[in-house]
Write an enzyme that holds these catalytic residues in place. Sequence first.
Site, mmCIF file in Angstrom:
data_model
loop_
_atom_site.group_PDB
_atom_site.id
_atom_site.type_symbol
_atom_site.label_atom_id
_atom_site.label_comp_id
_atom_site.label_asym_id
_atom_site.label_seq_id
_atom_site.Cartn_x
_atom_site.Cartn_y
_atom_site.Cartn_z
ATOM 1 N N ASN A 1 37.857 34.048 46.216
ATOM 2 C CA ASN A 1 38.820 35.039 46.718
ATOM 3 C C ASN A 1 38.674 35.119 48.240
ATOM 4 O O ASN A 1 37.740 35.737 48.737
ATOM 5 C CB ASN A 1 38.518 36.401 46.069
ATOM 6 C CG ASN A 1 39.419 37.507 46.612
ATOM 7 O OD1 ASN A 1 40.422 37.235 47.260
ATOM 8 N ND2 ASN A 1 39.048 38.757 46.352
ATOM 9 N N TRP A 2 39.605 34.461 48.936
ATOM 10 C CA TRP A 2 39.521 34.447 50.406
ATOM 11 C C TRP A 2 39.808 35.826 50.993
ATOM 12 O O TRP A 2 39.528 36.075 52.151
ATOM 13 C CB TRP A 2 40.543 33.478 50.998
ATOM 14 C CG TRP A 2 40.329 32.025 50.722
ATOM 15 C CD1 TRP A 2 39.530 31.449 49.762
ATOM 16 C CD2 TRP A 2 40.946 30.924 51.433
ATOM 17 N NE1 TRP A 2 39.632 30.071 49.832
ATOM 18 C CE2 TRP A 2 40.490 29.732 50.844
ATOM 19 C CE3 TRP A 2 41.858 30.849 52.486
ATOM 20 C CZ2 TRP A 2 40.912 28.464 51.294
ATOM 21 C CZ3 TRP A 2 42.273 29.607 52.934
ATOM 22 C CH2 TRP A 2 41.792 28.418 52.346
ATOM 23 N N LYS A 3 40.429 36.702 50.236
ATOM 24 C CA LYS A 3 40.953 37.976 50.750
ATOM 25 C C LYS A 3 41.878 37.683 51.937
ATOM 26 O O LYS A 3 42.530 36.655 51.953
ATOM 27 C CB LYS A 3 39.813 38.928 51.122
ATOM 28 C CG LYS A 3 38.777 39.059 50.009
ATOM 29 C CD LYS A 3 37.853 40.203 50.239
ATOM 30 C CE LYS A 3 36.739 40.167 49.203
ATOM 31 N NZ LYS A 3 35.964 41.383 49.178
ATOM 32 N N HIS B 1 42.127 44.199 41.742
ATOM 33 C CA HIS B 1 40.907 44.125 42.559
ATOM 34 C C HIS B 1 40.627 45.513 43.131
ATOM 35 O O HIS B 1 41.568 46.257 43.463
ATOM 36 C CB HIS B 1 41.104 43.092 43.679
ATOM 37 C CG HIS B 1 39.834 42.776 44.412
ATOM 38 N ND1 HIS B 1 39.300 43.616 45.355
ATOM 39 C CD2 HIS B 1 38.978 41.735 44.297
ATOM 40 C CE1 HIS B 1 38.159 43.087 45.814
ATOM 41 N NE2 HIS B 1 37.943 41.946 45.182
ATOM 42 N N GLU C 1 39.825 46.495 45.937
ATOM 43 C CA GLU C 1 40.438 46.755 47.249
ATOM 44 C C GLU C 1 41.915 47.127 47.091
ATOM 45 O O GLU C 1 42.446 47.915 47.869
ATOM 46 C CB GLU C 1 40.244 45.532 48.172
ATOM 47 C CG GLU C 1 38.783 45.440 48.621
ATOM 48 C CD GLU C 1 38.303 44.054 48.974
ATOM 49 O OE1 GLU C 1 39.122 43.131 49.120
ATOM 50 O OE2 GLU C 1 37.066 43.887 49.096
ATOM 51 N N GLU D 1 33.062 43.794 38.732
ATOM 52 C CA GLU D 1 32.653 43.839 40.132
ATOM 53 C C GLU D 1 32.253 45.257 40.508
ATOM 54 O O GLU D 1 33.126 46.088 40.831
ATOM 55 C CB GLU D 1 33.807 43.410 41.030
ATOM 56 C CG GLU D 1 34.352 42.040 40.725
ATOM 57 C CD GLU D 1 35.061 41.473 41.936
ATOM 58 O OE1 GLU D 1 34.498 40.591 42.572
ATOM 59 O OE2 GLU D 1 36.159 41.950 42.254
ATOM 60 N N GLY E 1 30.856 42.784 49.054
ATOM 61 C CA GLY E 1 30.767 42.605 50.510
ATOM 62 C C GLY E 1 29.602 43.320 51.155
ATOM 63 O O GLY E 1 29.563 43.461 52.378
ATOM 64 N N SER F 1 28.842 40.111 46.081
ATOM 65 C CA SER F 1 27.823 39.459 46.915
ATOM 66 C C SER F 1 27.161 38.254 46.242
ATOM 67 O O SER F 1 25.959 38.029 46.391
ATOM 68 C CB SER F 1 26.778 40.485 47.379
ATOM 69 O OG SER F 1 27.394 41.485 48.167
ATOM 70 N N GLY G 1 33.621 36.295 46.963
ATOM 71 C CA GLY G 1 34.389 36.684 48.152
ATOM 72 C C GLY G 1 33.803 36.019 49.391
ATOM 73 O O GLY G 1 34.089 34.861 49.693
ATOM 74 N N GLY G 2 32.939 36.745 50.088
ATOM 75 C CA GLY G 2 32.396 36.279 51.377
ATOM 76 C C GLY G 2 31.869 34.846 51.346
ATOM 77 O O GLY G 2 32.151 34.050 52.257
HETATM 78 C C1 PEP Z 1 35.362 40.014 45.854
HETATM 79 O O1 PEP Z 1 36.129 39.932 46.775
HETATM 80 O O2 PEP Z 1 35.834 40.163 44.727
HETATM 81 C C2 PEP Z 1 33.928 39.936 46.098
HETATM 82 C C3 PEP Z 1 33.130 39.924 45.076
HETATM 83 O O3 PEP Z 1 33.513 39.854 47.386
HETATM 84 P P1 PEP Z 1 32.008 39.503 47.885
HETATM 85 O O4 PEP Z 1 31.587 38.241 47.173
HETATM 86 O O5 PEP Z 1 32.154 39.302 49.366
HETATM 87 O O6 PEP Z 1 31.140 40.653 47.521
#
Ligand code: PEP
Length: 248
Positions: A10-12, A91, A93, A163, A169, A208, A229-230
């Site tokens: 997930n690039w966001k 999600h 966010e 999640e 993040g 994370s 994500g990151g």
């Molecule tokens: C996400 O965007 O769903 C996520 C899990 O981000 P991260 O890996 O950065 O915590």
Amino acid sequence: MGKKSLVVANWKCNGGIELVQSYLKAFLEIDGADVVVCPPVIFLTQLRALIRKNVSLGAQDLSAFEAGPYTGNISSEMILECGGTWTLIGHSERRALHLESQEEVLQKLQAANRAGLKTILCVGETLADRKSGHAVEKVLGQLDILREANDAALLDNLSIAYEPIWAIGTGETASPSEAQSMHERIREKVSSLGETLGGNLRILYGGSVSAHNCGSFLKEGDIDGVLVGGSCLNVSEFEKIVRICGSR
Ligand code: PEP
């Protein structure tokens, strides 16, 4: 044979042409893992060359509407036309920053399903929910819409990402055993909607995830993959995650 791992990037709202170019050179095709790359939708067509048997493209969200006066929305048909066959839905966010309600999340699941997109429904609790002992109640409550949907095809095309919001993040993760026990409850709840559904369902952990920690999650019986994500913004890190998840 067990289920194949599912690994989702997930690039966001990150990345640009440079990241697109590095993904186009990445090695993501591993027998033991299905990989889904979810860039900002504007990059989907440029990433079409990534599509293989085990590698697909997805969107991070979609419109609940098929077409019409909805400025800024992207419909499921548009995603399909640009090569996307999956979408994230709900999600945290989107729920927090765009105030997406459970009703909207259900409408999006239904819109994606009507178009034939595979879906990844995201659920998770806040730190306050966890500290007050309400984490399970919160997460299982977010799954109530699946009973409302009452649609076998929708459930067949569904994966779920657990999640914990406090782990997204932040560099903090749930422990593998904390995640496993939530995944077990999620599977139990989905099984109550249809016996075979629970067994086939892939439940991903997100929050994370890195190349360093993903192996410990995949060792747990009810963790079938990861939502990243990151760490997916660094292609070589993401390639490592795919390799580790594919060889569990
Ligand atoms: C996400 O965007 O769903 C996520 C899990 O981000 P991260 O890996 O950065 O915590």
